[in-house]
Motif scaffolding. Structure first.
Motif, PDB file in Angstrom:
ATOM      1  N   GLY A 103      -7.115   4.695   9.467  1.00  0.00           N
ATOM      2  CA  GLY A 103      -6.899   5.478  10.678  1.00  0.00           C
ATOM      3  C   GLY A 103      -7.608   6.788  10.429  1.00  0.00           C
ATOM      4  N   LEU A 104      -6.845   7.871  10.359  1.00  0.00           N
ATOM      5  CA  LEU A 104      -7.417   9.147   9.939  1.00  0.00           C
ATOM      6  C   LEU A 104      -7.652   9.154   8.437  1.00  0.00           C
ATOM      7  CD1 LEU A 104      -5.217  11.532  12.105  1.00  0.00           C
ATOM      8  CD2 LEU A 104      -7.578  10.816  12.516  1.00  0.00           C
ATOM      9  N   GLU A 105      -6.949   8.243   7.747  1.00  0.00           N
ATOM     10  CA  GLU A 105      -7.084   8.044   6.299  1.00  0.00           C
ATOM     11  C   GLU A 105      -6.680   6.598   6.025  1.00  0.00           C
ATOM     12  OE1 GLU A 105      -2.992   9.553   4.446  1.00  0.00           O
ATOM     13  OE2 GLU A 105      -3.968  11.108   5.646  1.00  0.00           O
ATOM     14  N   TRP A 106      -6.611   6.212   4.743  1.00  0.00           N
ATOM     15  CA  TRP A 106      -6.097   4.892   4.405  1.00  0.00           C
ATOM     16  C   TRP A 106      -4.586   4.889   4.546  1.00  0.00           C
ATOM     17  CZ3 TRP A 106      -8.033   0.277   3.997  1.00  0.00           C
ATOM     18  CH2 TRP A 106      -9.378   0.123   3.696  1.00  0.00           C
ATOM     19  N   TYR A 107      -4.048   3.866   5.198  1.00  0.00           N
ATOM     20  CA  TYR A 107      -2.606   3.687   5.326  1.00  0.00           C
ATOM     21  C   TYR A 107      -2.233   2.343   4.725  1.00  0.00           C
ATOM     22  CZ  TYR A 107      -2.997   7.334   8.898  1.00  0.00           C
ATOM     23  OH  TYR A 107      -3.256   8.492   9.566  1.00  0.00           O
ATOM     24  N   SER A 108      -0.992   2.246   4.257  1.00  0.00           N
ATOM     25  CA  SER A 108      -0.506   0.951   3.795  1.00  0.00           C
ATOM     26  C   SER A 108       0.891   0.714   4.343  1.00  0.00           C
ATOM     27  CB  SER A 108      -0.502   0.857   2.269  1.00  0.00           C
ATOM     28  OG  SER A 108       0.456   1.725   1.716  1.00  0.00           O
TER      29      SER A 108
END
Length: 195
Positions: A115-120
């Motif tokens: 998204g704006l960064e890696w998400y998990s």
């Protein structure tokens, strides 16, 4: 304290992600998708299988450890057999609309996305395989909603949809542990040349 934990988690996630390498591709609904692999900080082999995301072009299913990769692969092979069998039953009996869960038991996986960064995700039992017939065309897949491990308002809907047995086989082939390790070893050997 929360900020420190978030910083540590973010560092671990991004460090793990930068170590990944594309080791194979497979076909999903007629489109080539990547399979990435790497060794995490605990020395475990991880694979990341690119799938389709609702809001992100880069959504991955993470399978951790060789035993889980083997189990994932064997359950995928079982689903392929069921798909072939049930597709023939559907055609013979002129079934045009139908949905049934396949009784395969995949290992726990995580879903990661950009998204704006890696998400998990905070959930691990995502793979609930379905056999589907829509307008007489059979398919096999799964879908779900991944919710960020630290924020319930960050989520990603995703799906995997195979249209043919050959597409399922392409992912089975891409998850060959020997080939994945050989690909990773070639990179480490090349890197060692430039000290």
């Amino acid at each position: 304290m929360k900020k420190i934990l978030l910083l540590i988690a973010f560092t671990l996630l991004t460090t793990s992600m930068y170590a990944e390498k594309i080791v194979a591709t497979y076909t999903l609904s007629g489109t080539r998708r990547n399979v990435e692999a790497g060794i995490d900080s605990n020395g475990a082999l991880n694979v990341f299988i690119q799938v389709v995301g609702e809001d992100s072009d880069y959504v991955m299913i993470r399978v951790e450890g060789e035993e889980n990769i083997k189990r994932f692969r064997s359950q995928l092979a079982y689903c392929k057999e069921k798909f072939i069998e049930w597709e023939q039953v559907a055609k013979r009996n002129k079934v045009y609309d139908f949905k049934k869960e396949i009784d395969a038991r995949f290992p726990n996986v995580e879903v990661w996305w950009v998204g704006l960064e890696w998400y998990s995700s905070n959930k691990k039992n995502f793979i609930k395989p379905l056999f589907l017939v829509n307008d007489g065309d059979a398919s096999f897949g799964t879908y779900g909603t991944a919710v960020h491990w630290a924020n319930d308002y960050i989520f990603q809907e995703f799906y995997i949809l195979f249209e043919t047995a050959n597409e399922i086989q392409s992912l089975i082939d891409a998850l060959n542990i020997s080939k994945i390790k050989a690909s990773l070893n070639r990179d480490m050997e090349t890197d060692a040349l430039f000290q």
